[in-house]
Design an enzyme around this catalytic site. Sequence first.
Site, PDB file in Angstrom:
ATOM      1  N   SER A  86     105.773 -44.181  40.594  1.00  6.72           N
ATOM      2  CA  SER A  86     106.201 -44.373  41.981  1.00  6.72           C
ATOM      3  C   SER A  86     106.126 -45.858  42.299  1.00  6.72           C
ATOM      4  O   SER A  86     105.536 -46.647  41.540  1.00  6.72           O
ATOM      5  CB  SER A  86     105.261 -43.592  42.913  1.00  6.72           C
ATOM      6  OG  SER A  86     105.363 -44.013  44.250  1.00  6.72           O
ATOM      7  N   TYR A 102      97.624 -40.287  46.414  1.00  5.00           N
ATOM      8  CA  TYR A 102      98.906 -40.415  45.714  1.00  5.00           C
ATOM      9  C   TYR A 102      98.991 -41.775  45.024  1.00  5.00           C
ATOM     10  O   TYR A 102      99.405 -41.874  43.862  1.00  5.00           O
ATOM     11  CB  TYR A 102     100.044 -40.250  46.729  1.00  5.00           C
ATOM     12  CG  TYR A 102     101.420 -40.160  46.139  1.00  5.00           C
ATOM     13  CD1 TYR A 102     101.935 -38.945  45.696  1.00  5.00           C
ATOM     14  CD2 TYR A 102     102.231 -41.288  46.044  1.00  5.00           C
ATOM     15  CE1 TYR A 102     103.213 -38.857  45.169  1.00  5.00           C
ATOM     16  CE2 TYR A 102     103.513 -41.207  45.515  1.00  5.00           C
ATOM     17  CZ  TYR A 102     103.998 -39.996  45.080  1.00  5.00           C
ATOM     18  OH  TYR A 102     105.267 -39.909  44.558  1.00  5.00           O
TER      19      TYR A 102
END
Length: 256
Positions: free
Chosen positions: A147, A160
């Site tokens: 990400s 995350y």
Amino acid sequence: MSAALFDLTGKTALVTGSARGLGFAYAQGLAAAGAGVILNDIREELLQESVQTLRSQGYQAHGFAFDVTHEDAVESAFAALEAQGLQVDILINNAGIQYRKPMVELELEQWQRVIDTNLTSAFIVSRAAAKRMIARGQGGKIINIGSLTSQAARPTVAPYTAAKGGIKMLTCSMAAEWAEFNIQSNAIGPGYILTDMNTALIDNKEFDSWVKASNPSKRWGKPQELIGTAVFLSSSASDYINGQIIYVDGGWLAVL
């Protein structure tokens, strides 16, 4: 000759968390490049619908519902695949979840679930795949999904961010240990993509404006714009690339 570099005919790819969203896009893209695909999800009914969609498009597709965070379930799934004559040549660790909450309000259970789903599962599934790739002696491809938060943090997504930062270094560790067996382990770092997981952000006018203003491309990415990178990293065109993360973000990280 150049087209042959990206041809996945004869290969079988397992994509975790692929009943919908980016996982399904990866699977569909690899299938279009010639690979047989194995879809995975814990939502069995949705999974079978997606398998039938790919089959109706003329692709070779299978569905296996198992929880990628459970070691025994993963090992049982690989045993079942082998029993059906299916070997995993390409693995895409796509399964992931998200909680958006300030750290001072975040419950340990929520933290742990994100880490387990987004990071630990990639270790568990990759270990199972790599053991078999090494035993066969034919090499393989492992693609982890990172990400923007593999590189840069934002508020309210601490677990995350920690998980995706871990994915970056887990990918390096896989390369360090498995490259000698002709296994290439790399990662894709998607930017802000138009997916169901991002619906709340897309519908938030302030956040939508921020994404478009802060990105040199001035727009969100589309799921299909990740397929080329996935096919490249799955193919013989990337046989000497290992331990890398390729960001597909419209240039966002370049201008931070």
